[in-house]
Write an enzyme that holds these catalytic residues in place. Structure first.
Site, PDB file in Angstrom:
ATOM      1  N   ASN A  13       0.912  -1.167   0.000  1.00 35.47           N
ATOM      2  CA  ASN A  13       0.000   0.000   0.000  1.00 35.47           C
ATOM      3  C   ASN A  13       0.937   1.199   0.000  1.00 35.47           C
ATOM      4  OD1 ASN A  13      -2.309   1.271   2.532  1.00 35.47           O
ATOM      5  ND2 ASN A  13      -2.222   1.739   0.365  1.00 35.47           N
ATOM      6  N   GLN A  46      -2.055   6.655  -1.396  1.00 38.24           N
ATOM      7  CA  GLN A  46      -2.341   7.815  -0.553  1.00 38.24           C
ATOM      8  C   GLN A  46      -1.112   8.730  -0.448  1.00 38.24           C
ATOM      9  OE1 GLN A  46      -3.391   4.641   0.932  1.00 38.24           O
ATOM     10  NE2 GLN A  46      -5.500   5.060   0.230  1.00 38.24           N
ATOM     11  N   ASN A  66      -6.425  10.345  -0.305  1.00 35.73           N
ATOM     12  CA  ASN A  66      -6.482   9.281  -1.301  1.00 35.73           C
ATOM     13  C   ASN A  66      -5.995   9.814  -2.650  1.00 35.73           C
ATOM     14  OD1 ASN A  66      -7.595   7.067   0.195  1.00 35.73           O
ATOM     15  ND2 ASN A  66      -9.609   8.011   0.063  1.00 35.73           N
ATOM     16  N   CYS A  75      -5.487   6.121   8.160  1.00 30.23           N
ATOM     17  CA  CYS A  75      -4.787   5.198   7.254  1.00 30.23           C
ATOM     18  C   CYS A  75      -3.803   4.407   8.099  1.00 30.23           C
ATOM     19  CB  CYS A  75      -4.073   5.963   6.153  1.00 30.23           C
ATOM     20  SG  CYS A  75      -3.108   4.900   5.050  1.00 30.23           S
ATOM     21  N   ASN A  77      -1.789   1.560   7.385  1.00 30.66           N
ATOM     22  CA  ASN A  77      -0.461   1.302   6.809  1.00 30.66           C
ATOM     23  C   ASN A  77       0.345   2.602   6.780  1.00 30.66           C
ATOM     24  OD1 ASN A  77      -0.738  -1.481   6.220  1.00 30.66           O
ATOM     25  ND2 ASN A  77      -1.964  -0.988   4.428  1.00 30.66           N
ATOM     26  N   ASN A 159     -12.414   5.686   9.606  1.00 31.16           N
ATOM     27  CA  ASN A 159     -12.924   5.708   8.235  1.00 31.16           C
ATOM     28  C   ASN A 159     -13.879   4.540   8.061  1.00 31.16           C
ATOM     29  OD1 ASN A 159     -10.928   3.758   8.444  1.00 31.16           O
ATOM     30  ND2 ASN A 159     -10.015   4.185   6.470  1.00 31.16           N
ATOM     31  N   HIS A 161     -15.925   1.237   6.839  1.00 33.38           N
ATOM     32  CA  HIS A 161     -15.621  -0.070   6.223  1.00 33.38           C
ATOM     33  C   HIS A 161     -16.866  -0.947   6.196  1.00 33.38           C
ATOM     34  CE1 HIS A 161     -11.141   0.210   6.215  1.00 33.38           C
ATOM     35  NE2 HIS A 161     -11.385   1.108   7.148  1.00 33.38           N
ATOM     36  N   GLU A 210     -10.437  -0.289  -1.700  1.00 33.86           N
ATOM     37  CA  GLU A 210     -10.392   0.929  -0.901  1.00 33.86           C
ATOM     38  C   GLU A 210     -11.217   2.073  -1.494  1.00 33.86           C
ATOM     39  OE1 GLU A 210      -6.992   2.666   0.802  1.00 33.86           O
ATOM     40  OE2 GLU A 210      -5.922   0.775   1.098  1.00 33.86           O
ATOM     41  N   ARG A 211     -11.897   2.789  -0.623  1.00 36.69           N
ATOM     42  CA  ARG A 211     -12.601   4.025  -1.003  1.00 36.69           C
ATOM     43  C   ARG A 211     -11.586   4.979  -1.637  1.00 36.69           C
ATOM     44  NH1 ARG A 211     -15.103   7.959   3.621  1.00 36.69           N
ATOM     45  NH2 ARG A 211     -12.918   7.814   4.294  1.00 36.69           N
ATOM     46  N   CYS A 219      -4.495  -2.947   3.359  1.00 35.17           N
ATOM     47  CA  CYS A 219      -5.226  -1.817   3.966  1.00 35.17           C
ATOM     48  C   CYS A 219      -5.192  -2.021   5.476  1.00 35.17           C
ATOM     49  CB  CYS A 219      -6.663  -1.787   3.450  1.00 35.17           C
ATOM     50  SG  CYS A 219      -7.663  -0.454   4.152  1.00 35.17           S
ATOM     51  N   GLY A 220      -4.533  -1.123   6.194  1.00 36.31           N
ATOM     52  CA  GLY A 220      -4.373  -1.297   7.638  1.00 36.31           C
ATOM     53  C   GLY A 220      -5.673  -1.133   8.402  1.00 36.31           C
ATOM     54  N   GLY A 222      -8.492  -1.457   7.089  1.00 37.92           N
ATOM     55  CA  GLY A 222      -9.325  -2.568   6.601  1.00 37.92           C
ATOM     56  C   GLY A 222      -9.040  -3.852   7.345  1.00 37.92           C
TER      57      GLY A 222
END
Ligand SMILES: N[C@H](CCC[C@H](N)C(=O)O)C(=O)O
Length: 277
Positions: A13, A46, A66, A75, A77, A159, A161, A210-211, A219-220, A222
């Protein structure tokens, strides 16, 4: 204007990290989109901005954009790379770095072998706060998509999910269902869509659409959301190894709603660069 940046990734990522402590540059969504273009710019999932804090009790402000230019709340990661970056650039000599994000505060702990442990805070499960359209909290919600009804878990790690449990994540329709669920009307702020395959109570595989980006190598947030979904569904124990496309994360969560999810994983520096803005 010449801007210094560092290219980094957390399990693939990938990020452009810009030090705005020693560089005074105004970053706009247009600049993010221009730099994020993988053909005409540098290319990243990102952009991470390292800024002086507004709160005297934290070390830095941590902002995330993003590739589509949207600014987001968290975020995972990126948090690991942020900690590595400020240490390698000698912006901090601490082993524990407190940051403020749009989601609140987080503590980033530098560990051995360039690993980083992040307190990702407690998950947010109240639908209205995810945000997700539902009458009341449930571990899973039926959601209509692509002429079928799926069971999805809705959780915010700062964020939003949505997490689906699948039997075979390698062959899951991540692009098709991710593209339909990311902007789904029941996610008023859109959402990151996770596809979780449980291998055992302590091991699982995860892919994330990912959005604002599409599918990423990892995705961390995530991974944390998938951990929460797995525990809410009674499928996972308190500590899990999650296999993502780009590598593994260790995620821990007691299962108590107010307890923080803890994520541990690597942070990698790829190259240093300069770009004309
Ligand atoms: N695409 C996400 C932000 C980046 C999250 C991800 N890269 C992570 O490691 O948590 C969103 O729009 O909420």
């Amino acid at each position: 204007m010449l801007v210094r940046f560092t290219k980094m990734h957390g399990l693939g990522n990938d990020f452009v990290v810009i030090d705005l402590v020693t560089q005074r540059i105004k970053i706009t969504p247009e600049i993010v989109k221009k730099l994020g273009d993988r053909n005409f710019g540098v290319g990243f999932d990102q952009m991470l901005l390292v800024e002086p804090p507004s709160d005297p009790d934290v070390d830095f402000r941590y902002r995330i954009f993003n590739a589509d230019g949207s600014e987001v709340e968290n975020c995972g990661n990126g948090a690991r790379c942020f900690a590595r970056f400020v240490r390698d650039k000698r912006l901090s000599s601490k082993d524990e770095i407190a940051v403020e994000t749009a989601n609140g505060k987080a503590v980033l702990k530098l560990r051995e072998q360039r690993m980083v442990e992040v307190d990702m805070g407690a998950p947010v499960l109240e639908p209205a706060q995810v945000p997700f359209v539902a009458e009341q909290f449930a571990a899973t919600y039926p959601i209509d998509v692509d002429n079928q009804t799926l069971d999805i878990t809705a959780v915010s790690m700062g964020n939003p999910h949505g997490v689906l449990v699948v039997d075979d994540v390698d062959n899951a329709p991540v692009d098709k269902l991710g593209a339909l669920l990311e902007p789904h009307e029941r996610f008023p702020a859109k959402a990151n869509i996770g596809f979780l395959e449980v291998i055992s109570r302590r091991e699982a595989k995860l892919r994330v659409f990912e959005r604002g980006v599409g599918e990423t190598k990892a995705c961390g947030t995530g991974a944390c959301a998938a951990m929460v979904a797995g525990r809410l569904r009674g499928l996972l124990d308190e500590t899990v190894t999650l296999h993502l496309l780009g590598g593994d994360l260790e995620i821990s969560w007691s299962g108590e709603a107010h307890d923080a999810v803890i994520m541990t994983g690597p942070a990698t520096t790829v190259f240093e660069g300069q770009i004309f803005l």
